[in-house]
Design a protein around this motif. Structure first.
Motif, PDB file in Angstrom:
ATOM      1  N   CYS A  35       6.183  22.297  12.022  1.00 50.70           N
ATOM      2  CA  CYS A  35       6.334  21.009  12.693  1.00 50.70           C
ATOM      3  C   CYS A  35       6.248  19.874  11.677  1.00 50.70           C
ATOM      4  N   ASN A  36       6.877  18.754  12.021  1.00 51.49           N
ATOM      5  CA  ASN A  36       6.767  17.572  11.170  1.00 51.49           C
ATOM      6  C   ASN A  36       5.327  17.073  11.150  1.00 51.49           C
ATOM      7  N   LYS A  37       4.982  16.423  10.070  1.00 49.15           N
ATOM      8  CA  LYS A  37       3.653  15.876   9.925  1.00 49.15           C
ATOM      9  C   LYS A  37       3.702  14.646   9.027  1.00 49.15           C
ATOM     10  N   TYR A  38       2.631  13.874   9.048  1.00 49.71           N
ATOM     11  CA  TYR A  38       2.475  12.804   8.071  1.00 49.71           C
ATOM     12  C   TYR A  38       1.605  13.329   6.941  1.00 49.71           C
ATOM     13  N   GLY A  39       2.119  13.258   5.729  1.00 46.44           N
ATOM     14  CA  GLY A  39       1.293  13.536   4.567  1.00 46.44           C
ATOM     15  C   GLY A  39       0.697  12.223   4.083  1.00 46.44           C
ATOM     16  N   VAL A  40      -0.582  12.262   3.742  1.00 43.96           N
ATOM     17  CA  VAL A  40      -1.273  11.073   3.240  1.00 43.96           C
ATOM     18  C   VAL A  40      -1.530  11.284   1.751  1.00 43.96           C
ATOM     19  N   PHE A  41      -1.053  10.329   0.940  1.00 47.53           N
ATOM     20  CA  PHE A  41      -1.154  10.458  -0.507  1.00 47.53           C
ATOM     21  C   PHE A  41      -1.646   9.173  -1.127  1.00 47.53           C
ATOM     22  N   GLU A  42      -2.283   9.337  -2.271  1.00 47.82           N
ATOM     23  CA  GLU A  42      -2.624   8.204  -3.109  1.00 47.82           C
ATOM     24  C   GLU A  42      -1.731   8.272  -4.332  1.00 47.82           C
ATOM     25  N   LEU A  43      -1.111   7.146  -4.672  1.00 49.85           N
ATOM     26  CA  LEU A  43      -0.206   7.100  -5.836  1.00 49.85           C
ATOM     27  C   LEU A  43      -0.744   6.082  -6.830  1.00 49.85           C
ATOM     28  N   THR A  44      -0.976   6.550  -8.040  1.00 48.72           N
ATOM     29  CA  THR A  44      -1.486   5.675  -9.089  1.00 48.72           C
ATOM     30  C   THR A  44      -0.577   5.740 -10.324  1.00 48.72           C
ATOM     31  N   GLN A  45      -0.608   4.695 -11.079  1.00 49.33           N
ATOM     32  CA  GLN A  45       0.210   4.635 -12.308  1.00 49.33           C
ATOM     33  C   GLN A  45      -0.347   5.569 -13.368  1.00 49.33           C
ATOM     34  N   LYS A  70       5.489   3.555  -7.969  1.00 53.16           N
ATOM     35  CA  LYS A  70       4.489   3.746  -9.022  1.00 53.16           C
ATOM     36  C   LYS A  70       4.590   2.679 -10.107  1.00 53.16           C
ATOM     37  N   LYS A  71       5.790   2.313 -10.457  1.00 54.23           N
ATOM     38  CA  LYS A  71       6.019   1.325 -11.510  1.00 54.23           C
ATOM     39  C   LYS A  71       5.491  -0.051 -11.123  1.00 54.23           C
ATOM     40  N   ASN A  72       5.530  -0.368  -9.843  1.00 58.52           N
ATOM     41  CA  ASN A  72       5.236  -1.728  -9.394  1.00 58.52           C
ATOM     42  C   ASN A  72       3.843  -1.918  -8.796  1.00 58.52           C
ATOM     43  N   TYR A  73       3.167  -0.823  -8.458  1.00 57.23           N
ATOM     44  CA  TYR A  73       1.841  -0.951  -7.848  1.00 57.23           C
ATOM     45  C   TYR A  73       0.870   0.003  -8.543  1.00 57.23           C
ATOM     46  N   LYS A  74      -0.207  -0.558  -9.068  1.00 59.07           N
ATOM     47  CA  LYS A  74      -1.173   0.256  -9.802  1.00 59.07           C
ATOM     48  C   LYS A  74      -1.725   1.377  -8.933  1.00 59.07           C
ATOM     49  N   LYS A  75      -1.933   1.056  -7.669  1.00 61.42           N
ATOM     50  CA  LYS A  75      -2.459   2.053  -6.732  1.00 61.42           C
ATOM     51  C   LYS A  75      -1.940   1.738  -5.346  1.00 61.42           C
ATOM     52  N   SER A  76      -1.481   2.744  -4.646  1.00 61.75           N
ATOM     53  CA  SER A  76      -1.005   2.550  -3.275  1.00 61.75           C
ATOM     54  C   SER A  76      -1.318   3.788  -2.453  1.00 61.75           C
ATOM     55  N   THR A  77      -1.372   3.599  -1.156  1.00 59.33           N
ATOM     56  CA  THR A  77      -1.553   4.692  -0.211  1.00 59.33           C
ATOM     57  C   THR A  77      -0.229   4.918   0.505  1.00 59.33           C
ATOM     58  N   LEU A  78       0.189   6.185   0.607  1.00 65.65           N
ATOM     59  CA  LEU A  78       1.466   6.517   1.233  1.00 65.65           C
ATOM     60  C   LEU A  78       1.228   7.350   2.484  1.00 65.65           C
ATOM     61  N   TYR A  79       1.826   6.935   3.595  1.00 73.59           N
ATOM     62  CA  TYR A  79       1.898   7.753   4.797  1.00 73.59           C
ATOM     63  C   TYR A  79       3.353   8.187   4.925  1.00 73.59           C
ATOM     64  N   VAL A  80       3.635   9.465   4.680  1.00 75.13           N
ATOM     65  CA  VAL A  80       5.006   9.955   4.588  1.00 75.13           C
ATOM     66  C   VAL A  80       5.268  11.029   5.637  1.00 75.13           C
ATOM     67  N   GLU A  81       6.293  10.828   6.461  1.00 74.72           N
ATOM     68  CA  GLU A  81       6.687  11.888   7.382  1.00 74.72           C
ATOM     69  C   GLU A  81       7.392  12.992   6.596  1.00 74.72           C
ATOM     70  N   ILE A  82       6.922  14.215   6.801  1.00 71.23           N
ATOM     71  CA  ILE A  82       7.427  15.357   6.040  1.00 71.23           C
ATOM     72  C   ILE A  82       7.993  16.411   6.986  1.00 71.23           C
ATOM     73  N   MET A  83       9.151  16.908   6.636  1.00 72.37           N
ATOM     74  CA  MET A  83       9.817  17.972   7.387  1.00 72.37           C
ATOM     75  C   MET A  83       9.739  19.273   6.602  1.00 72.37           C
ATOM     76  N   HIS A  84       9.574  20.372   7.303  1.00 70.53           N
ATOM     77  CA  HIS A  84       9.534  21.681   6.640  1.00 70.53           C
ATOM     78  C   HIS A  84      10.916  22.032   6.076  1.00 70.53           C
ATOM     79  N   THR A  85      10.932  22.763   4.988  1.00 69.84           N
ATOM     80  CA  THR A  85      12.173  23.151   4.323  1.00 69.84           C
ATOM     81  C   THR A  85      13.155  23.836   5.276  1.00 69.84           C
ATOM     82  N   PHE A  86      12.649  24.734   6.113  1.00 65.85           N
ATOM     83  CA  PHE A  86      13.527  25.469   7.026  1.00 65.85           C
ATOM     84  C   PHE A  86      14.280  24.513   7.939  1.00 65.85           C
TER      85      PHE A  86
END
Length: 274
Positions: free
Chosen positions: A264-274, A179-195
């Motif tokens: 199940c694992n999944k990719y979360g798609v996010f937009e990150l802005t400053q 966030k500090k270095n890019y005004k706007k970025s798109t994130l593709y993040v592999e996410i695991m369930h808490t369990f």
């Protein structure tokens, strides 16, 4: 580069060793007559690295999941590059991922970021490609963005098979660095369930290493709560593709029932802005 038909031992840290799991399964899939992916570099690496890959053979769930996640991310990253041909892609915790060698990068610049021991292995065994670079630093080293030329570019951040090994505070720290270095970025993040994150001892391949999971969340969209600059866009669940690749009845049911699918694992798609 090691000579043909030779094998060479490599030295990797505890978590870094897990990068050999997806490498092996991509190689196995490539060797199949009608494999879902084609990763000849993975085949070459498995042949050249002196390691007991066979200990992962019993991990049928991991194997199918890794092939599914590879197919999904190959497609989605190529789509992003096609739509943003002059973009910058930053592959955080790249391991021995060969996606940059397999995709049509257009005019994009691709940065593979990982610990020095991993980058050393990449340099030893993997070929280079124009506009592709390596950064031998921890993703928590706040200086790594200095090595990325992303001025006035669309930025795509990939975090595949990474966040589950972090603590929540470490996830937040990485988000802050981006966030500090890019005004706007798109994130593709592999996410695991808490369990699943709390039960590393149940995993069919990670248990063959000394690594453990540290973090997961109940819903992909909940990750947006970690920082006010994060916006949840969508998610791609691995089980959807797994059900396409396999005739297993339970997989097909899981793909249709949210309660089971969400584990199940999944990719979360996010937009990150400053």
């Amino acid at each position: 580069m090691v000579t043909a038909n030779a094998t060479e031992k490599i030295s990797l840290g505890t978590v870094q060793e897990t990068l050999l799991i997806p490498l092996y399964f991509r190689a196995k899939e490539t060797k199949k007559e009608n494999g879902s992916i084609n990763d000849p570099q993975a085949v070459e690496l498995v042949d050249k690295i002196d390691y007991d890959f066979s200990k992962f053979d019993s991990g049928k769930g991991s194997e199918l999941g890794i092939i599914a996640r590879t197919v999904i991310l190959d497609k989605e990253v190529q789509k992003y590059i096609d739509e943003h041909p002059d973009c910058v892609v930053i592959n955080i915790g790249c391991g021995l991922c060969t996606r940059n060698l397999r995709l049509d990068l257009k005019q994009a610049k691709w940065y593979n970021l990982d610990f020095p021991d991993v980058i050393e292995v990449r340099k030893k065994f993997l070929k280079t490609k124009e506009n592709c670079y390596v950064i031998a630093k921890s993703c928590f080293d706040e200086t790594w963005p200095n090595d990325v030329n992303a001025e006035n570019k669309d930025v795509l951040i990939l975090c595949e098979g990474v966040f589950m090994y972090f603590t929540e505070d470490e996830v937040k720290k990485l988000i802050q660095i981006i966030k500090k270095n890019y005004k706007k970025s798109t994130l593709y993040v592999e996410i695991m369930h808490t369990f699943m994150a709390k039960h590393s001892n149940m995993h069919d391949t990670v248990t063959k290493t000394n690594a453990t999971f540290n973090w997961g969340i109940g819903q992909a969209r909940d990750m947006a709560k970690l920082d006010p600059g994060l916006k949840y866009i969508t998610e791609w669940n691995f089980v959807d593709k797994m059900a396409d690749l396999n005739d297993n009845f339970l997989l097909k049911i899981s793909a249709k029932v949210h309660f089971f699918k969400n584990f199940c694992n999944k990719y979360g798609v996010f937009e990150l802005t400053q």
